[in-house]
Design a protein around this motif. Structure first.
Motif, short mmCIF file in Angstrom:
data_model
loop_
_atom_site.label_atom_id
_atom_site.label_comp_id
_atom_site.label_asym_id
_atom_site.label_seq_id
_atom_site.Cartn_x
_atom_site.Cartn_y
_atom_site.Cartn_z
N ARG A 2 0.84 -1.19 0.00
CA ARG A 2 0.00 0.00 0.00
C ARG A 2 0.88 1.24 0.00
O ARG A 2 1.75 1.41 0.85
N SER A 5 -3.53 5.73 0.90
CA SER A 5 -4.95 5.50 1.21
C SER A 5 -5.63 6.85 1.28
O SER A 5 -5.20 7.71 2.07
N THR A 10 -7.36 3.84 -3.06
CA THR A 10 -6.06 3.47 -2.51
C THR A 10 -5.15 3.17 -3.70
O THR A 10 -5.62 2.83 -4.79
N ASP A 12 -1.87 0.84 -4.65
CA ASP A 12 -0.99 -0.26 -4.27
C ASP A 12 0.02 -0.50 -5.38
O ASP A 12 -0.25 -0.23 -6.56
N ASP A 14 1.67 -3.81 -6.70
CA ASP A 14 1.57 -5.27 -6.56
C ASP A 14 2.66 -5.94 -7.39
O ASP A 14 2.97 -5.50 -8.51
#
Length: 181
Positions: A2, A5, A10, A12, A14
């Motif tokens: 993360r 937020s 949000t 992220d 990955d």
């Protein structure tokens, strides 16, 4: 991982395994989803139905856009309930008839946002309730003028274009071939 937020989204980063077996990092904006609704003010079976369009200030675009009412799903909220809520809050009308059109991915290259599209008829006036950052003018317009504005590039909001063209082509267009709406 993360990265951010916020109130609505949000962000992220990955680690992803791609179809060829390789891996890499992708930035993903996670969004709870939304609903948008095309309000048909006049008889949808009429020759040129009147659509309630919004002229709305959008900071990200540097000005105003023509749009249909839309908003983010609240936690646990069903898309139809969101469409009804946004119709009242932004356009100041309540729908006696609300029907699903389709759902679309807004930008599948980097966000999980899905918008559920609806159309509404049998509208009755209520009180709008704009949020603090919403500056909206509600403008009734003939569908033919709205479609001309899409063709000329005057309406550029993707969810609105998708909803309006879907309504015109697959719902109202079928009326011409089947004799009903």
């Amino acid at each position: 991982m993360r990265v951010y937020s916020g109130r609505v989204i949000t962000l992220d980063v990955d680690t992803v395994r791609f179809p060829d077996g390789s891996t890499g990092e992708l930035e993903i904006v996670r969004h709870p989803g939304a609903a948008a609704v095309v309000p048909v003010l006049s008889d949808p079976a009429g020759a040129d139905p009147t659509i309630l369009m919004l002229r709305q200030f959008r900071y990200a675009t540097g000005g105003t856009l023509w749009e249909v009412p839309a908003g983010t799903l609240a936690p646990g909220e069903e898309p139809e309930a969101c469409a009804r809520r946004e119709l009242e809050e932004e356009a100041g009308v309540r729908a006696g008839r609300l029907e699903r059109l389709t759902s679309i991915w807004t930008t599948p290259g980097f966000t999980t946002e899905t918008i559920h599209l609806f159309w509404a008829a049998q509208l009755t006036a209520t009180q709008s309730a704009h949020e603090r950052d919403e500056f909206i003018e509600v403008v009734p317009r003939p569908l033919s003028a709205v479609l001309d504005d899409i063709r000329r590039g005057e309406i550029r909001d993707a969810k609105s274009i998708a909803a309006l063209l879907y309504l015109a082509g697959f719902v109202l267009g079928e009326r011409n071939s089947a004799g009903r709406v």
